[in-house]
Design a protein around this motif. Sequence first.
Motif, PDB file in Angstrom:
ATOM      1  N   THR A 178       0.938  -1.237   0.033  1.00 47.55           N
ATOM      2  CA  THR A 178       0.062  -0.046   0.043  1.00 47.55           C
ATOM      3  C   THR A 178       0.765   1.236  -0.031  1.00 47.55           C
ATOM      4  O   THR A 178       0.330   2.164  -0.610  1.00 47.55           O
ATOM      5  CB  THR A 178      -0.777   0.122   1.264  1.00 47.55           C
ATOM      6  OG1 THR A 178      -1.813  -1.188   1.061  1.00 47.55           O
ATOM      7  CG2 THR A 178      -1.974   1.325   1.288  1.00 47.55           C
ATOM      8  N   ASP A 180      -5.574  -1.436  -5.025  1.00 48.54           N
ATOM      9  CA  ASP A 180      -5.144  -1.742  -3.963  1.00 48.54           C
ATOM     10  C   ASP A 180      -5.972  -3.237  -3.292  1.00 48.54           C
ATOM     11  O   ASP A 180      -7.169  -2.957  -2.577  1.00 48.54           O
ATOM     12  CB  ASP A 180      -5.004  -1.036  -2.722  1.00 48.54           C
ATOM     13  CG  ASP A 180      -4.019  -1.180  -1.841  1.00 48.54           C
ATOM     14  OD1 ASP A 180      -3.608  -2.621  -1.636  1.00 48.54           O
ATOM     15  OD2 ASP A 180      -3.359  -0.515  -0.750  1.00 48.54           O
ATOM     16  N   GLU A 181      -5.558  -4.359  -3.510  1.00 52.15           N
ATOM     17  CA  GLU A 181      -6.415  -5.426  -2.821  1.00 52.15           C
ATOM     18  C   GLU A 181      -7.833  -5.747  -3.472  1.00 52.15           C
ATOM     19  O   GLU A 181      -8.786  -5.739  -2.381  1.00 52.15           O
ATOM     20  CB  GLU A 181      -6.148  -5.737  -1.690  1.00 52.15           C
ATOM     21  CG  GLU A 181      -4.579  -5.752  -1.072  1.00 52.15           C
ATOM     22  CD  GLU A 181      -4.152  -6.672   0.216  1.00 52.15           C
ATOM     23  OE1 GLU A 181      -5.051  -7.689   0.262  1.00 52.15           O
ATOM     24  OE2 GLU A 181      -3.346  -6.301   0.847  1.00 52.15           O
ATOM     25  N   GLU A 203      -7.125   0.969  -0.608  1.00 54.77           N
ATOM     26  CA  GLU A 203      -7.507  -0.498   0.196  1.00 54.77           C
ATOM     27  C   GLU A 203      -8.650  -0.479   0.734  1.00 54.77           C
ATOM     28  O   GLU A 203      -9.199   0.744   1.251  1.00 54.77           O
ATOM     29  CB  GLU A 203      -6.214  -0.487   1.287  1.00 54.77           C
ATOM     30  CG  GLU A 203      -5.907  -1.873   1.826  1.00 54.77           C
ATOM     31  CD  GLU A 203      -4.709  -2.016   2.532  1.00 54.77           C
ATOM     32  OE1 GLU A 203      -4.216  -2.949   2.621  1.00 54.77           O
ATOM     33  OE2 GLU A 203      -4.503  -0.775   3.029  1.00 54.77           O
TER      34      GLU A 203
END
Length: 260
Positions: free
Chosen positions: A52, A177-178, A99
């Motif tokens: 991140t 992000d993820e 995220e």
Amino acid sequence: MPEAPPDEPPALHVENVDVTYGRAVSALRSVSLTVPHGAVVALLGANGAGKTTLLRAVSGTLRLHRGAITAGRIRYGGTALDGRDPVAAVRAGVVQVPEGRRVFAGLSVDENLRSGGLGLGRRGRAQVQEARDRVLALFPRLAERTGQAAGLLSGGEQQMLAIGRALMAAPRLLLLDEPSLGLAPRMVHRIAEVIREINGQGTAVLLVEQNAGMALSLADHAHVLEVGETRLSGPAGELARTDAVRRLYLGEAAEDQGAA
Ligand SMILES: Nc1ncnc2c1ncn2[C@@H]1O[C@H](COP(=O)(O)OP(=O)(O)OP(=O)(O)O)[C@@H](O)[C@H]1O
Ligand SMILES: [Mg+2]
């Protein structure tokens, strides 16, 4: 770092980037990577590896974290992004999907989408409308729910909205992000399809994932971060075959251990 000729399609170059939070926490040490124009690059690593942080350094959102100090160079096409703010990155064509989705729960789907085009300066109504139409074509589930409060969407729908909101700024490089975090396998599959579609329309993607199987199936190139440093880099297909990745990130037994 070589300067790109002005007519060359833009690529992201991250070179020798260090990030420290305050005096104590060194989150990245001398990390370098490139995202070529039109490519999908995966960034893998365990919790706390610095994934991140790297996206924040590229998108300028690191500046929102007090005490964060960056060294090294980050360039997208002809624009230097190191030390810049998120608006500079968005204007250069680089947009991050944070995220944990972070949609505005109290706002409608449509209001969330429209917020994604802010910060770009004045854009004509027609341009905003066109971006919105493109996003809704990509996410039919959102198209059916434009008036609904974002907080009432399912986790997968919120992830789609977070991606859709980023696409409203018409990025040329999308930082994800993820996106698969906490989603059921079917939805992970759908998100993977969407990433492929976005990339197929010409947008490069830097994909942070703990779901290494999903990320490596999409990516051209991949990098593995381990406590702030690059541990492995290479073509995604090659990394997927290395013992370390198979054991640590794909949850498989290494070949030599699996032999009966
Ligand atoms: N705002 C912050 N202030 C201080 N330390 C931070 C901050 N954000 C991250 N860190 C620290 O920096 C390191 C890298 O964190 P980062 O969030 O980049 O990791 P990550 O790879 O994204 O992890 P995860 O998979 O859990 O999301 C960790 O040790 C983390 O505790
Ligand atoms: Mg993270």
